[in-house]
Design a protein around this motif. Sequence first.
Motif, PDB file in Angstrom:
ATOM      1  N   UNK A   1      31.592  35.252  17.478  1.00 25.85           N
ATOM      2  CA  UNK A   1      32.956  35.553  17.799  1.00 25.85           C
ATOM      3  C   UNK A   1      32.461  35.257  19.654  1.00 25.85           C
ATOM      4  N   UNK A   2      31.536  36.176  20.081  1.00 32.66           N
ATOM      5  CA  UNK A   2      31.580  36.001  21.511  1.00 32.66           C
ATOM      6  C   UNK A   2      30.451  36.489  22.083  1.00 32.66           C
ATOM      7  N   UNK A   3      30.103  36.865  23.181  1.00 27.61           N
ATOM      8  CA  UNK A   3      28.798  37.190  23.559  1.00 27.61           C
ATOM      9  C   UNK A   3      28.481  38.641  23.506  1.00 27.61           C
ATOM     10  N   UNK A   4      29.485  39.476  23.146  1.00 26.39           N
ATOM     11  CA  UNK A   4      29.311  40.938  22.704  1.00 26.39           C
ATOM     12  C   UNK A   4      28.444  40.798  21.331  1.00 26.39           C
ATOM     13  N   UNK A   5      28.674  39.963  20.518  1.00 28.88           N
ATOM     14  CA  UNK A   5      28.075  39.893  19.184  1.00 28.88           C
ATOM     15  C   UNK A   5      26.630  39.215  19.393  1.00 28.88           C
ATOM     16  N   UNK A   6      26.772  38.215  20.148  1.00 28.88           N
ATOM     17  CA  UNK A   6      25.505  37.311  20.422  1.00 28.88           C
ATOM     18  C   UNK A   6      24.344  38.389  20.923  1.00 28.88           C
ATOM     19  N   UNK A   7      25.038  39.201  21.999  1.00 28.56           N
ATOM     20  CA  UNK A   7      23.864  40.017  22.561  1.00 28.56           C
ATOM     21  C   UNK A   7      23.513  41.123  21.686  1.00 28.56           C
TER      22      UNK A   7
ATOM     23  N   UNK B   1      38.832  26.615  22.755  1.00 29.22           N
ATOM     24  CA  UNK B   1      39.715  27.816  22.473  1.00 29.22           C
ATOM     25  C   UNK B   1      39.066  28.601  21.700  1.00 29.22           C
ATOM     26  N   UNK B   2      39.686  30.150  22.021  1.00 31.07           N
ATOM     27  CA  UNK B   2      38.965  31.219  21.320  1.00 31.07           C
ATOM     28  C   UNK B   2      39.020  31.131  19.949  1.00 31.07           C
ATOM     29  N   UNK B   3      37.670  31.656  19.260  1.00 32.80           N
ATOM     30  CA  UNK B   3      36.483  32.212  19.917  1.00 32.80           C
ATOM     31  C   UNK B   3      35.519  31.217  19.554  1.00 32.80           C
ATOM     32  N   UNK B   4      34.513  31.271  20.320  1.00 34.49           N
ATOM     33  CA  UNK B   4      33.480  30.225  20.310  1.00 34.49           C
ATOM     34  C   UNK B   4      32.043  30.712  20.962  1.00 34.49           C
ATOM     35  N   UNK B   5      31.655  31.793  20.712  1.00 33.20           N
ATOM     36  CA  UNK B   5      30.641  32.698  21.207  1.00 33.20           C
ATOM     37  C   UNK B   5      29.355  32.024  20.497  1.00 33.20           C
ATOM     38  N   UNK B   6      28.077  32.145  21.225  1.00 34.40           N
ATOM     39  CA  UNK B   6      26.877  31.293  20.502  1.00 34.40           C
ATOM     40  C   UNK B   6      25.558  32.086  20.891  1.00 34.40           C
ATOM     41  N   UNK B   7      24.773  32.016  20.262  1.00 31.66           N
ATOM     42  CA  UNK B   7      23.431  32.610  20.326  1.00 31.66           C
ATOM     43  C   UNK B   7      22.404  31.531  19.936  1.00 31.66           C
ATOM     44  N   UNK B   8      21.486  31.295  20.850  1.00 30.75           N
ATOM     45  CA  UNK B   8      20.422  30.623  20.796  1.00 30.75           C
ATOM     46  C   UNK B   8      18.944  31.373  20.890  1.00 30.75           C
TER      47      UNK B   8
END
Length: 499
Positions: free
Chosen positions: A155-161, A317-324
Amino acid sequence: MTRTLHEVPPPTGPSQTLDPQAWDEIRAQGHRMLDDMIDYVADIRSCPVWRPIPDEVRARFRAGLPRQASDLADVYQEFADFIAPYATGNVHPGFMGWVHGGGTAVGMLAEMLAAGLNANLGGRDHIPIEVERQIVEWTRAMFGFPREASGIFVTGTSMANLMAVLVARTAVLGPTVRQQGVGGEGALLTAYASTAAHGCVKKAMDLAGLGSDALRSMRVDSSHRVDVAAIRAQIARDREIGLKPFLVVGSAGTVDIGAIDDLEALSKLCREEKLWFHVDGAYGALGVLSPALAPRLKGMENADSIALDFHKWGQVPYDAGFLIVRDGEQHRAAFAAQAAYLQRETRGLAAGSPWPCDLGPDLSRGFKALKTWFTLKTFGTDKLGAMIERSCALARYLEARVLEEPRLELLAPAQLNIVCFRYRAADADRINGEIVIDIQESGISAPSTTTLDGRLAIRAAIVNHRTDVGEIDALVKAVLDFGARRSCGDGGRSPSPVT
Ligand SMILES: Cc1ncc(COP(=O)(O)O)c(C=O)c1O
């Protein structure tokens, strides 16, 4: 005589489904909706940035469960009259509150296509997952990560963190933590981030079962960059008392003022101390697309993981968080789980393992990758990098306007795309808080507030690609106009609200 349920034949035929009875009607309605939304984006400057929601409009959304059908055209009219006019406003170039991307018409169209495909990207063998893997590959290349890196939309960086904390936790405690919980050893884990780090890092520690107290909030310098020597000393002290340092979170663009930590020094520290190095690059990480900004992010390429949002500076457009994550094996070790109903095969629809559900908590997942793929391909990363650079140039323009205006005070140097300033006044915290609300309610602009060194600041985060010099000038004028009215105590009633 009444028939039992199993004696009733199932009703059949097209009218039993949710498909339209007349496809031409929905096609015509769909074209109207598409035209309207394209007009909405094209003409956004003629609308107020945001408008207060009248009670009667809010009340419409407290209605009972709609058991009966309604006409699509009528439902759409409700959207047009009561939803679209009262949105957040971040499509508008005058929106500078918080850190919101502006979206694009391209991304909007891609969202429609994704909804049409209705793909579930939890797993299985289909091209939508290959599109997501393509973005992983592009992101890997962007950050200079190795081939074995893995990535996933969230969803976003909160989730990625949060997910990065979980991966780091599993890496240090071993995979048994997933069966046994963090236990006594987990209670010793400590992490380090600056006092300027986003609050979701603390929340991530809490949600990961490590406790937010296990995050050391380290002091920053006058530019809000973390004091790396202080972290090193704290790690030594923590080790001495038997704690187990495991993670350092660096910021590539702090939420308050856009500070970039010394990522090179942090990566060196983590290498020497054998700690997981995570970068919160919510919006700043995509600065690598700008040749002017990329050198300031040096060291990020050494991170063990990076969290970022394509929906911020990437304008998806919302949402497009990412974790690498640098080491895909460690990423999978934190989330992959077996289940009979998710059996993998080497051919057929259940092929293509590992699946995205092995890389995060979600099983059902939408097709966020498509709007990102369309955005990156349609505009090209050079253009996106140029937009990012332009928003920093606009921030410098705003900073210069503040510095040349004696009634305004700059509260922090504009290091990236965020400017924090305020109207000089007695009781300035209260007055500036009022000014921001007045401006939001006027529809002229939408700044937000933050507190720096105990002083309330007007915060303009320039993220939207549509924002131009005119919007910056309008913000400055509105601050001066409302500031003058608030200071002389006339309640700030509007300098010409936008209707
Ligand atoms: C530096 C930073 N980290 C994390 C976040 C949270 O990101 P999200 O809102 O996508 O969860 C933000 C949001 O603005 C941010 O600026």
